[in-house]
Design a protein around this motif. Structure first.
Motif, PDB file in Angstrom:
ATOM      1  N   MET A   1      41.907  42.741   3.669  1.00  0.00           N
ATOM      2  CA  MET A   1      41.465  41.381   3.833  1.00  0.00           C
ATOM      3  C   MET A   1      41.861  40.867   5.226  1.00  0.00           C
ATOM      4  N   GLU A   2      41.020  40.073   5.831  1.00  0.00           N
ATOM      5  CA  GLU A   2      41.294  39.540   7.166  1.00  0.00           C
ATOM      6  C   GLU A   2      42.352  38.449   7.105  1.00  0.00           C
ATOM      7  N   ASN A   3      43.134  38.364   8.168  1.00  0.00           N
ATOM      8  CA  ASN A   3      44.159  37.331   8.255  1.00  0.00           C
ATOM      9  C   ASN A   3      43.591  36.173   9.069  1.00  0.00           C
ATOM     10  N   LYS A   4      43.015  35.194   8.395  1.00  0.00           N
ATOM     11  CA  LYS A   4      42.366  34.071   9.064  1.00  0.00           C
ATOM     12  C   LYS A   4      43.396  33.009   9.429  1.00  0.00           C
ATOM     13  N   PRO A   5      43.193  32.341  10.564  1.00  0.00           N
ATOM     14  CA  PRO A   5      44.121  31.256  10.919  1.00  0.00           C
ATOM     15  C   PRO A   5      44.001  30.095   9.940  1.00  0.00           C
ATOM     16  N   ASP A   6      45.103  29.422   9.721  1.00  0.00           N
ATOM     17  CA  ASP A   6      45.140  28.309   8.776  1.00  0.00           C
ATOM     18  C   ASP A   6      44.799  27.019   9.514  1.00  0.00           C
ATOM     19  N   PHE A   7      43.648  26.428   9.192  1.00  0.00           N
ATOM     20  CA  PHE A   7      43.224  25.209   9.863  1.00  0.00           C
ATOM     21  C   PHE A   7      43.510  23.963   9.036  1.00  0.00           C
ATOM     22  N   SER A   8      44.333  24.099   8.004  1.00  0.00           N
ATOM     23  CA  SER A   8      44.630  22.931   7.181  1.00  0.00           C
ATOM     24  C   SER A   8      45.754  22.109   7.811  1.00  0.00           C
ATOM     25  N   TYR A   9      45.886  20.884   7.364  1.00  0.00           N
ATOM     26  CA  TYR A   9      46.989  20.012   7.788  1.00  0.00           C
ATOM     27  C   TYR A   9      47.404  19.255   6.538  1.00  0.00           C
ATOM     28  N   SER A  10      48.167  19.939   5.692  1.00  0.00           N
ATOM     29  CA  SER A  10      48.492  19.414   4.368  1.00  0.00           C
ATOM     30  C   SER A  10      49.530  18.302   4.432  1.00  0.00           C
ATOM     31  N   ARG A  11      49.704  17.647   3.316  1.00  0.00           N
ATOM     32  CA  ARG A  11      50.680  16.560   3.209  1.00  0.00           C
ATOM     33  C   ARG A  11      52.091  17.044   3.527  1.00  0.00           C
ATOM     34  N   ALA A  12      52.414  18.261   3.111  1.00  0.00           N
ATOM     35  CA  ALA A  12      53.748  18.819   3.348  1.00  0.00           C
ATOM     36  C   ALA A  12      54.024  19.023   4.839  1.00  0.00           C
ATOM     37  N   GLU A  13      52.972  19.194   5.645  1.00  0.00           N
ATOM     38  CA  GLU A  13      53.133  19.435   7.079  1.00  0.00           C
ATOM     39  C   GLU A  13      53.223  18.149   7.894  1.00  0.00           C
ATOM     40  N   LYS A  14      53.031  17.009   7.254  1.00  0.00           N
ATOM     41  CA  LYS A  14      53.055  15.737   7.980  1.00  0.00           C
ATOM     42  C   LYS A  14      54.473  15.207   8.061  1.00  0.00           C
ATOM     43  N   LEU A  15      54.831  14.717   9.215  1.00  0.00           N
ATOM     44  CA  LEU A  15      56.161  14.173   9.462  1.00  0.00           C
ATOM     45  C   LEU A  15      56.199  12.727   8.986  1.00  0.00           C
ATOM     46  N   LYS A  16      57.046  12.452   7.984  1.00  0.00           N
ATOM     47  CA  LYS A  16      57.091  11.109   7.425  1.00  0.00           C
ATOM     48  C   LYS A  16      58.514  10.570   7.306  1.00  0.00           C
ATOM     49  N   SER A  17      59.503  11.401   7.541  1.00  0.00           N
ATOM     50  CA  SER A  17      60.890  11.018   7.342  1.00  0.00           C
ATOM     51  C   SER A  17      61.374  10.059   8.423  1.00  0.00           C
ATOM     52  N   LYS A  18      61.841   8.890   8.009  1.00  0.00           N
ATOM     53  CA  LYS A  18      62.342   7.898   8.946  1.00  0.00           C
ATOM     54  C   LYS A  18      63.583   8.424   9.676  1.00  0.00           C
ATOM     55  N   LYS A  19      64.430   9.159   8.955  1.00  0.00           N
ATOM     56  CA  LYS A  19      65.640   9.732   9.560  1.00  0.00           C
ATOM     57  C   LYS A  19      65.280  10.722  10.665  1.00  0.00           C
ATOM     58  N   LEU A  20      64.258  11.552  10.410  1.00  0.00           N
ATOM     59  CA  LEU A  20      63.838  12.517  11.422  1.00  0.00           C
ATOM     60  C   LEU A  20      63.244  11.815  12.641  1.00  0.00           C
ATOM     61  N   PHE A  21      62.485  10.754  12.425  1.00  0.00           N
ATOM     62  CA  PHE A  21      61.940   9.990  13.553  1.00  0.00           C
ATOM     63  C   PHE A  21      63.080   9.465  14.423  1.00  0.00           C
TER      64      PHE A  21
ATOM     65  N   LEU B   1      41.979  11.668  16.487  1.00  0.00           N
ATOM     66  CA  LEU B   1      41.672  12.703  17.487  1.00  0.00           C
ATOM     67  C   LEU B   1      42.884  13.623  17.692  1.00  0.00           C
ATOM     68  N   LEU B   2      44.072  13.036  17.772  1.00  0.00           N
ATOM     69  CA  LEU B   2      45.289  13.829  17.966  1.00  0.00           C
ATOM     70  C   LEU B   2      45.553  14.756  16.780  1.00  0.00           C
ATOM     71  N   ARG B   3      45.400  14.228  15.556  1.00  0.00           N
ATOM     72  CA  ARG B   3      45.628  15.054  14.363  1.00  0.00           C
ATOM     73  C   ARG B   3      44.630  16.210  14.295  1.00  0.00           C
ATOM     74  N   GLU B   4      43.385  15.922  14.636  1.00  0.00           N
ATOM     75  CA  GLU B   4      42.359  16.958  14.604  1.00  0.00           C
ATOM     76  C   GLU B   4      42.640  18.041  15.646  1.00  0.00           C
ATOM     77  N   ALA B   5      43.005  17.637  16.852  1.00  0.00           N
ATOM     78  CA  ALA B   5      43.319  18.602  17.911  1.00  0.00           C
ATOM     79  C   ALA B   5      44.536  19.444  17.511  1.00  0.00           C
ATOM     80  N   TYR B   6      45.538  18.818  16.905  1.00  0.00           N
ATOM     81  CA  TYR B   6      46.715  19.562  16.452  1.00  0.00           C
ATOM     82  C   TYR B   6      46.332  20.531  15.331  1.00  0.00           C
TER      83      TYR B   6
END
Length: 139
Positions: free
Chosen positions: A1-21, A74-79
């Protein structure tokens, strides 16, 4: 099977932590490619995600929420399309914050090109830092 790049941007990948900010602005390092800047910090996440990313646009430069939201889209899509450059080349876990510093509304094509260059610079910088830290551990 081919190893395709992952083009998703799931909820788990989004930075939301106030402490981390707060940690990013206090002790984060940055890489810039005008009009974009990435602030990053090593982090340890509970979920098994190598990189969490967030985007932000200055309210000072763009008073209209409609324009700010358009730029953030635009930034999220480019990322999303280029995140494989970072996640495939990194062994550590990072939190990224992508800032738009320009004062004019960007075009999609320009944002994509700048994002590619920015993420490439980020890869080179973290590779340098990891070489530096491994050489210090050996001494």
């Amino acid at each position: 099977m081919e190893n395709k790049p992952d083009f998703s941007y799931s909820r788990a990948e989004k930075l939301k932590s106030k402490k981390l900010f707060e940690k990013m602005f206090a002790e984060g390092k940055s890489v810039a490619n005008f009009p974009l800047r990435v602030i990053y910090v090593k982090a340890d996440f509970k979920d098994n995600v190598p990189i969490k990313a967030g985007v932000t646009v200055s309210k000072r430069n763009f008073k209209s929420a409609v324009k700010r939201n358009r730029i953030k889209r635009l930034l999220r899509e480019a990322y999303r399309l280029n995140k494989s450059m970072v996640s495939n080349n990194s062994t550590d876990k990072y939190a990224l914050l992508i800032l738009y510093l320009g004062k004019e509304m960007p075009e999609s094509k320009a944002v994509h090109q700048k994002m590619e260059v920015l993420l490439d610079k980020f890869n080179k910088k973290i590779a340098q830092e990891s070489k530096k830290s491994t050489s210090e551990e050996i001494k």
